[in-house]
Design a protein around this motif. Structure first.
Motif, PDB file in Angstrom:
ATOM      1  N   TYR A  65       0.820  -1.207   0.000  1.00 48.80           N
ATOM      2  CA  TYR A  65       0.000   0.000   0.000  1.00 48.80           C
ATOM      3  C   TYR A  65       0.858   1.264   0.000  1.00 48.80           C
ATOM      4  O   TYR A  65       0.623   2.183  -0.788  1.00 48.80           O
ATOM      5  N   LEU A  66       1.868   1.307   0.856  1.00 51.15           N
ATOM      6  CA  LEU A  66       2.686   2.517   0.963  1.00 51.15           C
ATOM      7  C   LEU A  66       3.506   2.791  -0.291  1.00 51.15           C
ATOM      8  O   LEU A  66       3.847   3.945  -0.569  1.00 51.15           O
ATOM      9  N   ASN A  67       3.813   1.757  -1.089  1.00 49.69           N
ATOM     10  CA  ASN A  67       4.482   1.988  -2.368  1.00 49.69           C
ATOM     11  C   ASN A  67       3.571   2.782  -3.305  1.00 49.69           C
ATOM     12  O   ASN A  67       4.029   3.670  -4.033  1.00 49.69           O
ATOM     13  N   GLY A  68       2.285   2.451  -3.278  1.00 51.83           N
ATOM     14  CA  GLY A  68       1.320   3.197  -4.090  1.00 51.83           C
ATOM     15  C   GLY A  68       1.210   4.642  -3.647  1.00 51.83           C
ATOM     16  O   GLY A  68       1.127   5.557  -4.470  1.00 51.83           O
ATOM     17  N   ILE A  69       1.230   4.854  -2.350  1.00 47.56           N
ATOM     18  CA  ILE A  69       1.169   6.222  -1.815  1.00 47.56           C
ATOM     19  C   ILE A  69       2.428   7.003  -2.199  1.00 47.56           C
ATOM     20  O   ILE A  69       2.347   8.175  -2.591  1.00 47.56           O
ATOM     21  N   GLU A  70       3.580   6.362  -2.125  1.00 44.93           N
ATOM     22  CA  GLU A  70       4.835   7.003  -2.543  1.00 44.93           C
ATOM     23  C   GLU A  70       4.764   7.379  -4.019  1.00 44.93           C
ATOM     24  O   GLU A  70       5.166   8.482  -4.423  1.00 44.93           O
ATOM     25  N   PHE A  71       4.243   6.481  -4.842  1.00 49.51           N
ATOM     26  CA  PHE A  71       4.078   6.748  -6.274  1.00 49.51           C
ATOM     27  C   PHE A  71       3.169   7.954  -6.497  1.00 49.51           C
ATOM     28  O   PHE A  71       3.485   8.838  -7.296  1.00 49.51           O
ATOM     29  N   VAL A  72       2.059   8.010  -5.790  1.00 54.28           N
ATOM     30  CA  VAL A  72       1.129   9.138  -5.932  1.00 54.28           C
ATOM     31  C   VAL A  72       1.820  10.452  -5.577  1.00 54.28           C
ATOM     32  O   VAL A  72       1.636  11.464  -6.262  1.00 54.28           O
ATOM     33  N   GLN A  73       2.631  10.455  -4.539  1.00 54.72           N
ATOM     34  CA  GLN A  73       3.354  11.675  -4.159  1.00 54.72           C
ATOM     35  C   GLN A  73       4.317  12.099  -5.268  1.00 54.72           C
ATOM     36  O   GLN A  73       4.425  13.285  -5.594  1.00 54.72           O
ATOM     37  N   MET A  74       5.008  11.125  -5.866  1.00 57.75           N
ATOM     38  CA  MET A  74       5.931  11.425  -6.965  1.00 57.75           C
ATOM     39  C   MET A  74       5.170  11.958  -8.184  1.00 57.75           C
ATOM     40  O   MET A  74       5.609  12.916  -8.829  1.00 57.75           O
ATOM     41  N   VAL A  75       4.032  11.354  -8.489  1.00 54.26           N
ATOM     42  CA  VAL A  75       3.189  11.817  -9.597  1.00 54.26           C
ATOM     43  C   VAL A  75       2.715  13.241  -9.324  1.00 54.26           C
ATOM     44  O   VAL A  75       2.746  14.106 -10.213  1.00 54.26           O
ATOM     45  N   ALA A  76       2.298  13.500  -8.099  1.00 54.62           N
ATOM     46  CA  ALA A  76       1.818  14.839  -7.738  1.00 54.62           C
ATOM     47  C   ALA A  76       2.915  15.886  -7.900  1.00 54.62           C
ATOM     48  O   ALA A  76       2.671  16.968  -8.439  1.00 54.62           O
ATOM     49  N   ASN A  77       4.130  15.560  -7.458  1.00 52.50           N
ATOM     50  CA  ASN A  77       5.244  16.511  -7.592  1.00 52.50           C
ATOM     51  C   ASN A  77       5.565  16.790  -9.054  1.00 52.50           C
ATOM     52  O   ASN A  77       5.746  17.945  -9.450  1.00 52.50           O
ATOM     53  N   LEU A  78       5.640  15.747  -9.867  1.00 55.99           N
ATOM     54  CA  LEU A  78       5.925  15.908 -11.292  1.00 55.99           C
ATOM     55  C   LEU A  78       4.810  16.708 -11.977  1.00 55.99           C
ATOM     56  O   LEU A  78       5.081  17.621 -12.764  1.00 55.99           O
ATOM     57  N   SER A  79       3.585  16.388 -11.656  1.00 61.84           N
ATOM     58  CA  SER A  79       2.440  17.065 -12.268  1.00 61.84           C
ATOM     59  C   SER A  79       2.392  18.539 -11.886  1.00 61.84           C
ATOM     60  O   SER A  79       2.051  19.387 -12.709  1.00 61.84           O
ATOM     61  N   GLU A  80       2.737  18.836 -10.655  1.00 61.07           N
ATOM     62  CA  GLU A  80       2.753  20.234 -10.199  1.00 61.07           C
ATOM     63  C   GLU A  80       3.807  21.025 -10.966  1.00 61.07           C
ATOM     64  O   GLU A  80       3.554  22.156 -11.392  1.00 61.07           O
ATOM     65  N   LYS A  81       4.986  20.420 -11.173  1.00 60.94           N
ATOM     66  CA  LYS A  81       6.046  21.105 -11.944  1.00 60.94           C
ATOM     67  C   LYS A  81       5.604  21.362 -13.375  1.00 60.94           C
ATOM     68  O   LYS A  81       5.941  22.393 -13.960  1.00 60.94           O
ATOM     69  N   ALA A  82       4.855  20.413 -13.949  1.00 62.67           N
ATOM     70  CA  ALA A  82       4.381  20.553 -15.326  1.00 62.67           C
ATOM     71  C   ALA A  82       3.103  21.390 -15.408  1.00 62.67           C
ATOM     72  O   ALA A  82       2.665  21.731 -16.501  1.00 62.67           O
ATOM     73  N   ASN A  83       2.504  21.697 -14.250  1.00 67.84           N
ATOM     74  CA  ASN A  83       1.230  22.407 -14.173  1.00 67.84           C
ATOM     75  C   ASN A  83       0.160  21.707 -15.015  1.00 67.84           C
ATOM     76  O   ASN A  83      -0.579  22.324 -15.776  1.00 67.84           O
ATOM     77  N   HIS A  84       0.136  20.372 -14.885  1.00 69.00           N
ATOM     78  CA  HIS A  84      -0.808  19.542 -15.633  1.00 69.00           C
ATOM     79  C   HIS A  84      -1.103  18.329 -14.760  1.00 69.00           C
ATOM     80  O   HIS A  84      -0.215  17.517 -14.514  1.00 69.00           O
ATOM     81  N   HIS A  85      -2.326  18.221 -14.285  1.00 68.79           N
ATOM     82  CA  HIS A  85      -2.639  17.288 -13.204  1.00 68.79           C
ATOM     83  C   HIS A  85      -3.609  16.193 -13.632  1.00 68.79           C
ATOM     84  O   HIS A  85      -4.653  16.496 -14.206  1.00 68.79           O
ATOM     85  N   PRO A  86      -3.279  14.933 -13.301  1.00 70.75           N
ATOM     86  CA  PRO A  86      -4.192  13.836 -13.614  1.00 70.75           C
ATOM     87  C   PRO A  86      -5.236  13.661 -12.520  1.00 70.75           C
ATOM     88  O   PRO A  86      -5.070  14.166 -11.405  1.00 70.75           O
ATOM     89  N   PHE A  87      -6.287  12.942 -12.829  1.00 71.28           N
ATOM     90  CA  PHE A  87      -7.190  12.437 -11.802  1.00 71.28           C
ATOM     91  C   PHE A  87      -6.487  11.226 -11.211  1.00 71.28           C
ATOM     92  O   PHE A  87      -5.943  10.401 -11.950  1.00 71.28           O
ATOM     93  N   ILE A  88      -6.488  11.113  -9.902  1.00 71.65           N
ATOM     94  CA  ILE A  88      -5.804  10.016  -9.220  1.00 71.65           C
ATOM     95  C   ILE A  88      -6.811   9.307  -8.319  1.00 71.65           C
ATOM     96  O   ILE A  88      -7.493   9.946  -7.519  1.00 71.65           O
TER      97      ILE A  88
END
Length: 99
Positions: free
Chosen positions: A36-59
């Motif tokens: 479970y925590l690997n998925g949460i870590e992945f979501v945090q990484m996705v959120a950081n990348l998406s914020e830098k790109a200013n383009h956000h997925p539905f998660i």
């Protein structure tokens, strides 16, 4: 960014084979994790990348399954940026799996 044509979308889908086209304007992928925590870590990484790109997925997080769904609202459909980020999300997934 400009909205991709149907042919361009099909060409781009070939570059992200685990992603699927939904409702003609989204691409979506499900990622399964051992812990479970690997998925949460992945979501945090996705959120950081998406914020830098200013383009956000539905998660969506469903225990060990994370679903990402992305489109470009301003273009009213898919753009090259959506597929670029899909590739980057896949790279993040591989990092988590190797770690």
């Amino acid at each position: 960014m400009e909205k991709l044509s149907e042919q361009e979308i099909q060409e781009q889908l070939a570059t992200v084979p685990k992603w699927k086209l939904t409702e003609e304007k989204w691409i979506e992928r499900k990622y399964r994790f051992q812990e479970y925590l690997n998925g949460i870590e992945f979501v945090q990484m996705v959120a950081n990348l998406s914020e830098k790109a200013n383009h956000h997925p539905f998660i969506s997080i469903d225990y060990k399954l994370v679903t990402l769904k992305i489109t470009s609202w301003h273009a009213k459909g898919l753009t090259a940026l959506d597929f670029d980020l899909a590739n980057k999300y896949d790279e993040l997934f591989l990092q988590i799996k190797k770690g």
